[in-house]
Design a protein around this motif. Sequence first.
Motif, PDB file in Angstrom:
ATOM      1  N   GLU A 141      98.123  -7.220  25.161  1.00  0.00           N
ATOM      2  CA  GLU A 141      96.843  -7.933  24.719  1.00  0.00           C
ATOM      3  C   GLU A 141      95.772  -7.203  25.531  1.00  0.00           C
ATOM      4  O   GLU A 141      94.710  -7.016  24.822  1.00  0.00           O
ATOM      5  N   TRP A 142      95.858  -7.112  26.861  1.00  0.00           N
ATOM      6  CA  TRP A 142      94.776  -6.565  27.551  1.00  0.00           C
ATOM      7  C   TRP A 142      94.570  -5.210  27.093  1.00  0.00           C
ATOM      8  O   TRP A 142      93.248  -4.559  26.839  1.00  0.00           O
TER       9      TRP A 142
ATOM     10  N   GLU B  65     103.463  -9.396  27.060  1.00  0.00           N
ATOM     11  CA  GLU B  65     102.550  -9.823  26.169  1.00  0.00           C
ATOM     12  C   GLU B  65     101.100  -9.735  26.704  1.00  0.00           C
ATOM     13  O   GLU B  65     100.200  -9.175  25.971  1.00  0.00           O
ATOM     14  N   ASN B  66     100.847  -9.919  28.104  1.00  0.00           N
ATOM     15  CA  ASN B  66      99.606  -9.908  28.859  1.00  0.00           C
ATOM     16  C   ASN B  66      99.102  -8.301  28.701  1.00  0.00           C
ATOM     17  O   ASN B  66      97.842  -8.134  28.261  1.00  0.00           O
TER      18      ASN B  66
ATOM     19  N   LEU C  94     106.534 -12.313  29.507  1.00  0.00           N
ATOM     20  CA  LEU C  94     105.343 -12.532  29.634  1.00  0.00           C
ATOM     21  C   LEU C  94     104.382 -11.451  30.163  1.00  0.00           C
ATOM     22  O   LEU C  94     103.012 -11.320  29.466  1.00  0.00           O
TER      23      LEU C  94
END
Length: 168
Positions: free
Chosen positions: A54-55, A50-51, A47
């Motif tokens: 993406e950021w 992934e964040n 998690l």
Amino acid sequence: MTGDIEQMRKTLIKKAKKQVMEHYSEKDVNIIRAVSVLGDLDNAFNLLAENAIEWYGGHFPELQSIVRDNEAYLKIVKEFGEKENISEKNLLKILGESGKEKKIEEKAKKSMGSPVQKKALEELQLLASNALALKNERKRLQEFIEKEMENLAPNFSKIGGGVLGARL
């Protein structure tokens, strides 16, 4: 008669306490808990990774297509921050010889990503650092499970490995 009942009650409570202590002091309980935590660490790492990916992708979108390994990607984010800081020489220290160092440096120089604010970058690097810390904890926990399983169930450990043996 009430004295006999009271004595029986005390004896049963004492026996129940002893059984609970024996149950929770068994090695398999620690292994079961550790395997459960292992899954939680995997979920938390995925998690956070992934964040973070993406950021950071808004700043250096080309990196994701070159570096597929989440752990390596997060190390780059943590160590370099801004894409302008990325160099082939320093990538070698982080990634080893993956053959992608030159390509990453070239893409960083020509990236179409947007600039990132200093505070946002600090938060992003902290996020990457925390995700990597979870990954390291997972490795330590896996080693613990494997050692415990070698002692508790060596046959299972040899056949399917410590973690798989523990799950069985």
